[in-house]
Scaffold this motif. Structure first.
Motif, PDB file in Angstrom:
ATOM      1  N   GLN A 231       0.830  -1.207   0.000  1.00 16.42           N
ATOM      2  CA  GLN A 231       0.000   0.000   0.000  1.00 16.42           C
ATOM      3  C   GLN A 231       0.863   1.254   0.000  1.00 16.42           C
ATOM      4  O   GLN A 231       0.588   2.228  -0.717  1.00 16.42           O
ATOM      5  N   ARG A 235       1.624   4.143  -3.175  1.00 20.25           N
ATOM      6  CA  ARG A 235       1.497   5.580  -2.983  1.00 20.25           C
ATOM      7  C   ARG A 235       2.814   6.309  -3.244  1.00 20.25           C
ATOM      8  O   ARG A 235       3.003   7.447  -2.842  1.00 20.25           O
ATOM      9  N   ARG A 236       3.738   5.595  -3.897  1.00 22.06           N
ATOM     10  CA  ARG A 236       5.018   6.159  -4.349  1.00 22.06           C
ATOM     11  C   ARG A 236       5.906   6.626  -3.187  1.00 22.06           C
ATOM     12  O   ARG A 236       6.678   7.581  -3.327  1.00 22.06           O
TER      13      ARG A 236
END
Length: 296
Positions: A231, A235-236
């Motif tokens: 996750q 979200r980089r």
């Protein structure tokens, strides 16, 4: 005083039907037999149980008191029967499985899903702990099974190798390395890295691989499970190395690429030898054994 179940059944039948004839029909025995059972019961308790009103037999005040006690006793017996049925059908306890985060997104849920499908009446409990030592301690204390990455040295723990796991590098979908067929430690030099929590043996093994390769990472984020890592990657916030591609496959914006490194990622099921397993836990263990033998 010796009161028999046949006497009590005859008494209840007469109370319910209001006559010896009715009780005879309910129980499928002769009327003289019913009369004899009632007479014997009256002799045992020392008072009259019925009085005649017209053609009907009605309980005396003492008989009504006895009816109340019998109903409570019957309710207790029914409760015992229900409890025995629940126990016989594995409904009295839960199978408790504790796992390290590496197996929380794939192997552990898969095992629970398969066992739950075969035994829908059994309660299941899955817990996740940060490191293998905690998993071993919980199994020694009160959990039925644990999933770790190494064979335990404690003689109070039995073990069974489950499977050889593959290791993956997880990246944001648009990352420069996302199209590669394989990623080596040197490819991640200087990258922001999302780690498992400190204390995990897998975290230690990953850090050792990068240190041996002379690769420096920016260690800013850490979390407990592979799902949570993916996750954060989606979200980089960085890249990571995990023990399964399952989480990455399920999370949009995250891809998994095989990681080229010497990481022995073996799943090991452990359970205690210092106490007896419950019937459901034995069934779980048998399911795992059969599954493992089928794969050999």
């Amino acid at each position: 005083m010796k009161i028999t179940f046949r006497q009590v059944d005859a008494f209840r039948a007469v109370v319910s039907s209001g006559s010896v004839k009715g009780a005879s029909t309910l129980l499928g025995v002769s009327q003289p037999a019913i009369s004899r059972l009632i007479s014997d019961l009256e002799s045992e308790v020392g008072f009259a149980l019925f009085a005649r009103q017209g053609r009907a037999l009605v309980p005396t005040p003492e008989g009504r008191l006895l009816v109340g006690e019998i109903r409570q006793a019957i309710t207790g017996m029914e409760h015992i029967k229900d409890a025995a049925n629940v126990i016989a059908n594995f409904g009295h306890t839960a199978v408790q499985l504790v796992t390290i985060p590496s197996f929380a997104g794939g192997l552990a849920p898969d095992l629970i899903a398969r066992f739950g499908a075969a035994h829908p009446q059994v309660k299941m409990c899955l817990e996740i702990e940060a490191n293998d030592d905690t998993v071993e301690w919980l199994v020694l204390q009160n959990h039925d099974f644990g999933l770790t990455t190494s064979v335990p040295t404690n003689p109070a723990l039995a073990h069974m190798p489950m499977e050889e796991g593959s290791v993956y590098c997880v990246l944001p979908q648009e990352h420069r390395l996302a199209s590669k067929s394989q990623i080596a430690p040197k490819d991640l030099h200087g990258e922001c890295f999302v780690s498992y929590l400190a204390g995990s043996r897998f975290r230690h093994d990953i850090d050792t691989v990068f240190e041996a390769a002379g690769v420096t990472r920016e260690l800013r984020f850490e979390t407990r499970t592979s799902d949570a890592i993916c996750q954060l990657v989606a979200r980089r916030l960085g890249v990571s190395v995990v023990a399964t591609s399952h989480a990455a496959d399920e999370i949009p914006g995250c891809v998994a690429v095989p990681f080229k490194a010497r990481l022995d990622m073996q799943a090991v099921l452990i359970w205690p030898t210092n106490r007896l397993l419950s019937a459901p836990a034995n069934s779980f263990l048998e399911m795992v054994r059969k599954s493992r033998n089928a794969c050999d």
